[in-house]
Design a protein around this motif. Structure first.
Motif, PDB file in Angstrom:
ATOM      1  N   GLY A   1     -69.751  67.872 -39.489  1.00 53.07           N
ATOM      2  CA  GLY A   1     -70.121  66.883 -40.485  1.00 53.07           C
ATOM      3  C   GLY A   1     -69.934  65.460 -39.989  1.00 53.07           C
ATOM      4  O   GLY A   1     -69.606  65.214 -38.826  1.00 53.07           O
ATOM      5  N   SER A   2     -70.135  64.512 -40.934  1.00 51.70           N
ATOM      6  CA  SER A   2     -70.093  63.088 -40.611  1.00 51.70           C
ATOM      7  C   SER A   2     -69.311  62.320 -41.659  1.00 51.70           C
ATOM      8  O   SER A   2     -69.241  62.735 -42.829  1.00 51.70           O
ATOM      9  CB  SER A   2     -71.513  62.520 -40.566  1.00 51.70           C
ATOM     10  N   LEU A   3     -68.763  61.216 -41.236  1.00 50.48           N
ATOM     11  CA  LEU A   3     -68.129  60.247 -42.128  1.00 50.48           C
ATOM     12  C   LEU A   3     -68.448  58.856 -41.606  1.00 50.48           C
ATOM     13  O   LEU A   3     -68.576  58.665 -40.392  1.00 50.48           O
ATOM     14  CB  LEU A   3     -66.609  60.425 -42.183  1.00 50.48           C
ATOM     15  N   ARG A   4     -68.537  57.883 -42.512  1.00 50.19           N
ATOM     16  CA  ARG A   4     -68.657  56.493 -42.090  1.00 50.19           C
ATOM     17  C   ARG A   4     -67.409  55.751 -42.538  1.00 50.19           C
ATOM     18  O   ARG A   4     -67.135  55.631 -43.731  1.00 50.19           O
ATOM     19  CB  ARG A   4     -69.903  55.824 -42.660  1.00 50.19           C
TER      20      ARG A   4
ATOM     21  N   TYR B   1     -68.108  48.978 -39.017  1.00 49.57           N
ATOM     22  CA  TYR B   1     -68.286  50.377 -39.395  1.00 49.57           C
ATOM     23  C   TYR B   1     -68.124  51.281 -38.184  1.00 49.57           C
ATOM     24  O   TYR B   1     -68.458  50.903 -37.058  1.00 49.57           O
ATOM     25  CB  TYR B   1     -69.672  50.597 -39.997  1.00 49.57           C
ATOM     26  N   LEU B   2     -67.640  52.479 -38.439  1.00 44.76           N
ATOM     27  CA  LEU B   2     -67.607  53.515 -37.415  1.00 44.76           C
ATOM     28  C   LEU B   2     -68.291  54.741 -37.994  1.00 44.76           C
ATOM     29  O   LEU B   2     -67.760  55.382 -38.905  1.00 44.76           O
ATOM     30  CB  LEU B   2     -66.173  53.851 -36.997  1.00 44.76           C
ATOM     31  N   GLN B   3     -69.486  55.019 -37.507  1.00 40.22           N
ATOM     32  CA  GLN B   3     -70.207  56.219 -37.923  1.00 40.22           C
ATOM     33  C   GLN B   3     -69.754  57.372 -37.047  1.00 40.22           C
ATOM     34  O   GLN B   3     -69.920  57.313 -35.822  1.00 40.22           O
ATOM     35  CB  GLN B   3     -71.719  56.007 -37.787  1.00 40.22           C
ATOM     36  N   THR B   4     -69.171  58.369 -37.670  1.00 39.44           N
ATOM     37  CA  THR B   4     -68.662  59.523 -36.922  1.00 39.44           C
ATOM     38  C   THR B   4     -69.532  60.734 -37.227  1.00 39.44           C
ATOM     39  O   THR B   4     -69.655  61.140 -38.371  1.00 39.44           O
ATOM     40  CB  THR B   4     -67.200  59.820 -37.294  1.00 39.44           C
ATOM     41  N   ASN B   5     -70.152  61.281 -36.202  1.00 39.79           N
ATOM     42  CA  ASN B   5     -71.024  62.446 -36.334  1.00 39.79           C
ATOM     43  C   ASN B   5     -70.490  63.606 -35.507  1.00 39.79           C
ATOM     44  O   ASN B   5     -69.663  63.423 -34.622  1.00 39.79           O
ATOM     45  CB  ASN B   5     -72.440  62.108 -35.868  1.00 39.79           C
ATOM     46  N   SER B   6     -70.989  64.800 -35.819  1.00 37.04           N
ATOM     47  CA  SER B   6     -70.603  66.007 -35.068  1.00 37.04           C
ATOM     48  C   SER B   6     -69.089  66.117 -34.948  1.00 37.04           C
ATOM     49  O   SER B   6     -68.547  66.365 -33.873  1.00 37.04           O
ATOM     50  CB  SER B   6     -71.249  65.995 -33.674  1.00 37.04           C
ATOM     51  N   LEU B   7     -68.424  65.918 -36.065  1.00 41.94           N
ATOM     52  CA  LEU B   7     -66.961  65.902 -36.055  1.00 41.94           C
ATOM     53  C   LEU B   7     -66.395  67.263 -35.678  1.00 41.94           C
ATOM     54  O   LEU B   7     -66.954  68.316 -36.021  1.00 41.94           O
ATOM     55  CB  LEU B   7     -66.434  65.461 -37.417  1.00 41.94           C
ATOM     56  N   LYS B   8     -65.277  67.199 -34.959  1.00 39.12           N
ATOM     57  CA  LYS B   8     -64.582  68.401 -34.491  1.00 39.12           C
ATOM     58  C   LYS B   8     -63.176  68.422 -35.088  1.00 39.12           C
ATOM     59  O   LYS B   8     -62.647  67.386 -35.496  1.00 39.12           O
ATOM     60  CB  LYS B   8     -64.472  68.371 -32.970  1.00 39.12           C
ATOM     61  N   ALA B   9     -62.569  69.592 -35.101  1.00 41.70           N
ATOM     62  CA  ALA B   9     -61.213  69.713 -35.635  1.00 41.70           C
ATOM     63  C   ALA B   9     -60.255  68.779 -34.904  1.00 41.70           C
ATOM     64  O   ALA B   9     -59.338  68.207 -35.516  1.00 41.70           O
ATOM     65  CB  ALA B   9     -60.742  71.157 -35.532  1.00 41.70           C
ATOM     66  N   GLU B  10     -60.488  68.584 -33.622  1.00 43.05           N
ATOM     67  CA  GLU B  10     -59.583  67.717 -32.840  1.00 43.05           C
ATOM     68  C   GLU B  10     -59.763  66.236 -33.137  1.00 43.05           C
ATOM     69  O   GLU B  10     -59.005  65.406 -32.623  1.00 43.05           O
ATOM     70  CB  GLU B  10     -59.749  67.981 -31.340  1.00 43.05           C
ATOM     71  N   ASP B  11     -60.753  65.880 -33.951  1.00 49.15           N
ATOM     72  CA  ASP B  11     -60.900  64.495 -34.403  1.00 49.15           C
ATOM     73  C   ASP B  11     -59.984  64.189 -35.579  1.00 49.15           C
ATOM     74  O   ASP B  11     -59.884  63.029 -36.009  1.00 49.15           O
ATOM     75  CB  ASP B  11     -62.344  64.208 -34.817  1.00 49.15           C
ATOM     76  N   THR B  12     -59.325  65.202 -36.120  1.00 56.39           N
ATOM     77  CA  THR B  12     -58.415  65.002 -37.243  1.00 56.39           C
ATOM     78  C   THR B  12     -57.282  64.068 -36.848  1.00 56.39           C
ATOM     79  O   THR B  12     -56.573  64.309 -35.865  1.00 56.39           O
ATOM     80  CB  THR B  12     -57.836  66.349 -37.706  1.00 56.39           C
ATOM     81  N   ALA B  13     -57.129  62.985 -37.622  1.00 54.49           N
ATOM     82  CA  ALA B  13     -56.142  61.961 -37.291  1.00 54.49           C
ATOM     83  C   ALA B  13     -56.182  60.873 -38.351  1.00 54.49           C
ATOM     84  O   ALA B  13     -57.070  60.853 -39.202  1.00 54.49           O
ATOM     85  CB  ALA B  13     -56.454  61.349 -35.923  1.00 54.49           C
ATOM     86  N   VAL B  14     -55.226  59.968 -38.260  1.00 57.24           N
ATOM     87  CA  VAL B  14     -55.323  58.711 -38.998  1.00 57.24           C
ATOM     88  C   VAL B  14     -56.101  57.735 -38.120  1.00 57.24           C
ATOM     89  O   VAL B  14     -55.785  57.582 -36.930  1.00 57.24           O
ATOM     90  CB  VAL B  14     -53.936  58.146 -39.342  1.00 57.24           C
TER      91      VAL B  14
END
Length: 126
Positions: A16-19, A80-93
């Motif tokens: 998924g993605s988040l901005r 802005y930071l558009q984050t796409n193709s998120l992975k479990a290892e992107d989990t963070a503050v």
């Protein structure tokens, strides 16, 4: 008073993605670089991306190249930071920060940043 306020974090499934947004106030936006960093539990802070507001110069950490995109809205003093193709290892503050060494230059090295926001949590579920 210098303020950086992050928003846009949350929970998302892998792929998924988040901005994320970083609203800045208290200094001349165009004179600075704005960076995004992440810190996972028990790990050191890691540089994600940065942008020189003056000319749009950008840089990215190796782990996010091709997946994340940084941009700025100079009229709104927001990055802005558009984050796409998120992975479990992107989990963070995720934190945004401002560097006065940022005129036509930016770095993803955290030691170059003077002001920091409080962070926004991103959780990626696999």
């Amino acid at each position: 008073e210098v303020q950086l306020v992050e928003s846009g974090g949350g929970w998302v499934q892998a792929g998924g993605s988040l901005r994320l947004s970083c609203a800045v106030s208290g200094f001349t936006f165009d004179d600075y670089a704005i960076g995004w960093f992440l810190q996972a539990p028990g790990k050191e802070r890691e540089g994600v991306s940065c942008i020189s507001v003056a000319d749009g110069t950008t840089d990215y950490g190796d782990s996010v190249k091709g997946r994340f995109t940084i941009s700025s809205d100079n009229a709104e003093n927001t990055v802005y930071l558009q984050t796409n193709s998120l992975k479990a290892e992107d989990t963070a503050v995720y934190y945004c920060a401002a560097s006065s060494i940022g005129y036509y230059y930016c770095s993803v090295s955290s030691h170059e940043y003077d002001y920091w926001g409080q962070g926004t949590q991103v959780t990626v579920s696999s």
